[in-house]
Design an enzyme around this catalytic site. Structure first.
Site, PDB file in Angstrom:
ATOM      1  N   ASN A  33       0.627  -1.705   0.760  1.00 60.55           N
ATOM      2  CA  ASN A  33      -0.099   0.202  -0.119  1.00 60.55           C
ATOM      3  C   ASN A  33       1.032   1.270   0.069  1.00 60.55           C
ATOM      4  O   ASN A  33       1.957   1.301   0.469  1.00 60.55           O
ATOM      5  CB  ASN A  33      -0.913  -0.484   1.269  1.00 60.55           C
ATOM      6  CG  ASN A  33      -0.109   0.559   2.537  1.00 60.55           C
ATOM      7  OD1 ASN A  33      -0.286   1.727   2.590  1.00 60.55           O
ATOM      8  ND2 ASN A  33       0.639  -0.526   3.017  1.00 60.55           N
ATOM      9  N   CYS A  36       6.375   4.742   9.313  1.00 60.76           N
ATOM     10  CA  CYS A  36       6.076   4.151   7.745  1.00 60.76           C
ATOM     11  C   CYS A  36       7.212   4.680   6.636  1.00 60.76           C
ATOM     12  O   CYS A  36       7.592   5.459   6.862  1.00 60.76           O
ATOM     13  CB  CYS A  36       4.694   5.796   7.357  1.00 60.76           C
ATOM     14  SG  CYS A  36       3.869   5.945   6.103  1.00 60.76           S
ATOM     15  N   CYS A  79       3.013 -42.705   0.522  1.00 59.98           N
ATOM     16  CA  CYS A  79       3.638 -41.701  -0.899  1.00 59.98           C
ATOM     17  C   CYS A  79       2.811 -42.229  -2.057  1.00 59.98           C
ATOM     18  O   CYS A  79       2.083 -42.722  -1.727  1.00 59.98           O
ATOM     19  CB  CYS A  79       4.780 -42.494  -1.484  1.00 59.98           C
ATOM     20  SG  CYS A  79       6.003 -41.746  -2.400  1.00 59.98           S
ATOM     21  N   CYS A  84      10.115 -35.177  -4.399  1.00 61.70           N
ATOM     22  CA  CYS A  84      11.317 -35.416  -2.998  1.00 61.70           C
ATOM     23  C   CYS A  84      13.180 -35.745  -4.316  1.00 61.70           C
ATOM     24  O   CYS A  84      13.838 -34.993  -3.904  1.00 61.70           O
ATOM     25  CB  CYS A  84      11.382 -35.947  -2.221  1.00 61.70           C
ATOM     26  SG  CYS A  84      10.708 -37.923  -2.843  1.00 61.70           S
ATOM     27  N   CYS A 137      16.238 -33.215  -4.504  1.00 63.31           N
ATOM     28  CA  CYS A 137      17.176 -33.372  -3.880  1.00 63.31           C
ATOM     29  C   CYS A 137      18.349 -34.262  -5.498  1.00 63.31           C
ATOM     30  O   CYS A 137      18.940 -33.370  -4.716  1.00 63.31           O
ATOM     31  CB  CYS A 137      16.995 -35.045  -3.063  1.00 63.31           C
ATOM     32  SG  CYS A 137      18.676 -35.445  -2.239  1.00 63.31           S
ATOM     33  N   CYS A 170      22.473 -38.712   3.119  1.00 63.41           N
ATOM     34  CA  CYS A 170      21.336 -37.628   3.577  1.00 63.41           C
ATOM     35  C   CYS A 170      21.790 -37.146   4.663  1.00 63.41           C
ATOM     36  O   CYS A 170      21.925 -37.252   6.038  1.00 63.41           O
ATOM     37  CB  CYS A 170      20.458 -38.356   4.201  1.00 63.41           C
ATOM     38  SG  CYS A 170      19.335 -37.222   4.454  1.00 63.41           S
ATOM     39  N   CYS A 197      18.855 -32.043   5.606  1.00 65.92           N
ATOM     40  CA  CYS A 197      18.743 -30.360   4.924  1.00 65.92           C
ATOM     41  C   CYS A 197      17.232 -29.893   5.118  1.00 65.92           C
ATOM     42  O   CYS A 197      16.563 -28.738   5.395  1.00 65.92           O
ATOM     43  CB  CYS A 197      19.274 -30.030   3.650  1.00 65.92           C
ATOM     44  SG  CYS A 197      18.493 -31.009   2.205  1.00 65.92           S
ATOM     45  N   CYS A 255      13.201 -31.967   0.533  1.00 60.48           N
ATOM     46  CA  CYS A 255      12.696 -33.691   0.712  1.00 60.48           C
ATOM     47  C   CYS A 255      11.090 -33.409   1.136  1.00 60.48           C
ATOM     48  O   CYS A 255      10.344 -33.506   1.104  1.00 60.48           O
ATOM     49  CB  CYS A 255      13.139 -34.946   0.289  1.00 60.48           C
ATOM     50  SG  CYS A 255      13.868 -34.853   2.319  1.00 60.48           S
TER      51      CYS A 255
END
Length: 447
Positions: free
Chosen positions: A98, A160, A368, A374, A378, A405, A408, A411
């Site tokens: 705005n 503002c 799944c 995923c 990855c 793995c 992180c 996935c």
């Protein structure tokens, strides 16, 4: 002219819903000495620009409002158009922009309406937002007039980001710690009720502004104000939105997109050794009860809502109160104070995190849907730790290669099925180790 008494303005099908006990839980708050039946307040913005709106909000069940910012006479002049949005794929509004200024209604009319509304609704919080030039005379003139209305407190609009900074107000003050302290001091000198300082996020370190407000005597701070932004460009006419004639400008960004930024800034103040007990009114992307609970858990004593009300109407507060009270009852919290700041001790700097902690992803094969998102995420952008297998019947199957793995979470984030991918903590046999104490830290070795 509408001559209906303020406290009987109709809100279709609703009663006065100001009771503080909802689902057996007391939602009432006492924020910096300002009492309200619940922590849900409307922020200073178009929804709080006149008595008609404010009364409808009270009738809908809002615990308080911050009246749209008052200023000097003559009143500000606004432009057309004023709003733009950042949309998601299904045209849901993610962010809202705005370029509206403070109230364009006369000071006298605003003060008259504030006086009457507070008289008719004494149990609701009513805070008046103010922005005047950065000199003591201007504040000394307006503050006694605001105090005479009976309002519960004031909020200093020092954030503002458009229109007003060019006049030495708004963010021009909020970005200068010395001016924050000075203006806050003037307000405490000329006003006897609670003073809340609204901070700008358009600053390198939000703690600096909070500390300055505290030095000036502030009873509380509120944050965040809007973020400088341009939401989109009209590529046919090569002008940003909202468009005023053939031009545009940066505006104030708000809505759900700014919530992560606001949460972080609230947490920074709550865990700062200088301001650990400074009351905070949380603002920024709050649209559900869960959003409110997260702000409270990080230190907010009340929460202010604007964009969600503008997009969905005042009745959203019903769901907010219902959801928050049900969750509190389930968790055994008898007040918002019972879980306020509970997440603060667990919020720290990166250097204090446990480097030896390990978690890996696990895919629930029953949930799944074999979309492969995923795997793609990855394989292309992470650590190639998800294997794509083909069953005898030709069906696809995705499995985590645990040795690869790194935990992180990518996935899990990309998976469209809730709880299909979970992160499972692993036993490493290693003690807690923070970067401060890690032998691999060159600064530790140097010291």
């Amino acid at each position: 002219m509408n001559t209906t008494p303020f406290n009987t303005l109709s809100f279709p099908g609703k009663k006065n819903s100001g009771d503080s006990v909802v689902n057996g839980v007391d939602l009432s708050v006492n924020f910096a000495g300002i009492k309200a039946p619940n922590p849900f307040w409307l922020a200073s913005a178009p929804p709080t620009d006149k008595a008609y709106n404010v009364v409808r909000a009270y009738e809908a069940g809002w615990g308080g409002v911050v009246w749209k910012t008052l200023g000097e006479e003559p009143p500000a002049v606004n432009v057309s158009s004023r709003y733009s949005a950042h949309y998601g794929k299904n045209r849901e509004v993610i962010g809202f922009n705005n370029i509206e200024l403070i109230t364009d209604r006369s000071l006298e009319i605003n003060l008259q309406e504030i006086t009457q509304v507070k008289k008719d609704w004494p149990d609701r919080a009513l805070i008046v937002s103010i922005m005047v030039p950065c000199n003591e005379e201007a504040w000394a003139y307006i503050l006694p007039r605001v105090e005479a209305t009976g309002a519960d407190g004031i909020e200093l609009n020092l954030g503002c980001p458009h229109g007003m900074p060019e006049r030495g107000m708004g963010a021009a003050v909020g970005q200068n710690p010395d001016l924050i302290e000075k203006v806050t001091y003037w307000c405490k000198k000329h006003y006897s009720k609670p003073v809340i300082v609204k901070l700008t996020p358009n600053i390198t370190d939000i703690r600096v502004g909070a500390q300055a407000a505290l030095r000036g005597g502030a009873d509380a701070v509120s944050l965040i104000n809007t973020i400088n932004s341009i939401t989109s460009i009209d590529l046919d006419n090569m002008v940003a939105k909202p468009t005023v004639g053939l031009q545009s400008t940066h505006g104030g960004y708000c809505g759900s997109a700014v919530k992560p930024i606001a949460l972080n800034m609230v947490a920074e103040i709550a865990r700062d050794p200088v301001t650990p007990t400074l009351p905070i009114s949380g603002i920024g992307g709050i649209s559900t009860w869960r959003d409110a609970a997260e702000f409270i858990a990080l230190g907010a004593g009340s929460v202010q809502v604007c964009t969600a009300a503008m997009l969905n109407g005042f009745r959203i507060v019903e769901e907010m109160k219902d959801g928050l009270s049900r969750w509190m009852a389930e968790k055994g919290y008898d007040s918002t104070e019972a879980f306020s700041r509970k997440a603060v001790p667990q919020t720290t700097d990166w250097k204090h995190l446990d480097i030896n902690f390990k978690t890996i992803a696990h895919i629930d094969q029953d949930l799944c849907i074999e979309c492969g998102r995923c795997y793609i995420a990855c394989e292309d952008t992470s650590h190639q730790s998800i294997a794509k297998l083909t069953e005898q019947d030709g069906a696809r199957r995705y499995e985590v290669i645990e040795d690869e793995c790194v935990g992180c979470n990518l996935c899990q984030i990309t998976c469209p099925v809730e709880s299909c991918i979970t992160m499972v903590p692993q036993e490493t046999g290693k003690p807690f180790l923070a970067w401060d104490d890690d032998p691999r830290n060159p600064f530790r070795v140097a010291s």
